[in-house]
Design a protein around this motif. Structure first.
Motif, mmCIF file in Angstrom:
data_model
loop_
_atom_site.group_PDB
_atom_site.id
_atom_site.type_symbol
_atom_site.label_atom_id
_atom_site.label_comp_id
_atom_site.label_asym_id
_atom_site.label_seq_id
_atom_site.Cartn_x
_atom_site.Cartn_y
_atom_site.Cartn_z
ATOM 1 N N THR A 1 5.498 -5.566 4.564
ATOM 2 C CA THR A 1 4.446 -6.517 4.183
ATOM 3 C C THR A 1 4.736 -7.910 4.732
ATOM 4 O OG1 THR A 1 3.927 -5.271 2.188
ATOM 5 C CG2 THR A 1 3.268 -7.590 2.217
ATOM 6 N N ARG A 2 5.959 -8.403 4.533
ATOM 7 C CA ARG A 2 6.307 -9.774 4.925
ATOM 8 C C ARG A 2 6.376 -9.997 6.426
ATOM 9 N NH1 ARG A 2 11.556 -11.612 1.704
ATOM 10 N NH2 ARG A 2 11.366 -13.359 3.143
ATOM 11 N N PHE A 3 6.924 -9.060 7.161
ATOM 12 C CA PHE A 3 7.208 -9.292 8.576
ATOM 13 C C PHE A 3 6.354 -8.487 9.549
ATOM 14 C CE2 PHE A 3 11.293 -10.073 6.329
ATOM 15 C CZ PHE A 3 11.286 -11.448 6.459
ATOM 16 N N HIS A 4 5.580 -7.540 9.018
ATOM 17 C CA HIS A 4 4.809 -6.663 9.910
ATOM 18 C C HIS A 4 3.366 -6.505 9.433
ATOM 19 C CE1 HIS A 4 8.618 -5.874 11.849
ATOM 20 N NE2 HIS A 4 9.121 -5.668 10.650
ATOM 21 N N LYS A 5 2.883 -7.504 8.695
ATOM 22 C CA LYS A 5 1.492 -7.568 8.233
ATOM 23 C C LYS A 5 1.065 -6.319 7.474
ATOM 24 C CE LYS A 5 0.283 -10.693 11.944
ATOM 25 N NZ LYS A 5 -0.534 -10.947 13.115
ATOM 26 N N GLY A 6 2.020 -5.692 6.778
ATOM 27 C CA GLY A 6 1.702 -4.504 5.993
ATOM 28 C C GLY A 6 1.455 -3.257 6.815
ATOM 29 N N LYS B 1 3.301 -1.335 13.045
ATOM 30 C CA LYS B 1 3.963 -2.528 13.588
ATOM 31 C C LYS B 1 5.457 -2.502 13.270
ATOM 32 C CE LYS B 1 -0.059 -5.439 13.858
ATOM 33 N NZ LYS B 1 -0.794 -6.591 13.475
ATOM 34 N N PHE B 2 5.810 -2.031 12.084
ATOM 35 C CA PHE B 2 7.230 -1.903 11.740
ATOM 36 C C PHE B 2 7.911 -0.900 12.665
ATOM 37 C CE2 PHE B 2 10.590 0.482 9.616
ATOM 38 C CZ PHE B 2 11.504 -0.531 9.391
#
Length: 169
Positions: A82-87, A91-92
């Motif tokens: 959520t914090r670093f990969h827009k949820g 992307k993670f």
């Protein structure tokens, strides 16, 4: 026995690994990027997971579970995603893959598989590594091996001897 015939779900397989605990072929990391105590992103936290992957590649393979504490508690990667990969799980996973590519090398992709598995709603990154056919280095310079249950860096004559013995054709 169910695992032997392939009837366990991925969640059940991960739970079995957690129950067995950390070993020479299993390692747990609380997160990929977040220092849990400081609650901030830290490169050295990422280094720890990547060192373990390199060690598994250089030894006999193994499983890395990211989102699991050393004592086997499922912490999950939900907050990190959520914090670093827009949820976004995608992307993670792309961030994970890009770290593998730049710091370990894409030539090792055939020996590494990674997927997100949900344990009671908590996302865990399950990384399975097989033994590489050639020596693997983190950042093209640091060589690690897996011992029970630790990751050790080898240098100098110990590195040369290990490579000569383990990767001899």
């Amino acid at each position: 026995m169910l695992e032997a015939v392939g009837r366990l779900t991925d969640e059940e397989k991960v739970r079995n690994i957690i129950r067995a605990g950390e070993t020479g072929k299993a390692e747990f990391k609380s997160s990929f990027s977040i220092d849990i105590k400081k609650q901030e992103k830290a490169g050295y936290i990422e280094d720890a997971s990547l060192k373990t992957v390199v060690a598994f590649l250089n030894t006999n393979g193994g499983v890395l579970l990211i989102g699991i504490s050393d004592d086997g508690e499922a912490l999950g990667l939900n907050e990190e995603i959520t914090r670093f990969h827009k949820g976004s799980n995608d992307k993670f996973l792309l961030y994970w893959k890009n770290n593998l590519k730049s710091r370990i090398g894409e030539q090792y992709y055939p020996f590494i598989s990674a997927q997100l598995v949900s344990l009671s709603g908590k996302k865990i990154l399950w990384v399975a590594c097989s033994s590489s056919l050639t020596p693997c280095y983190l950042d093209s310079r640091d060589f690690y091996v897996r011992t029970n249950p630790a990751t050790d860096k080898l240098e100098g004559p110990k590195l040369v001897e290990y490579v000569n013995n383990h990767f001899a054709k």
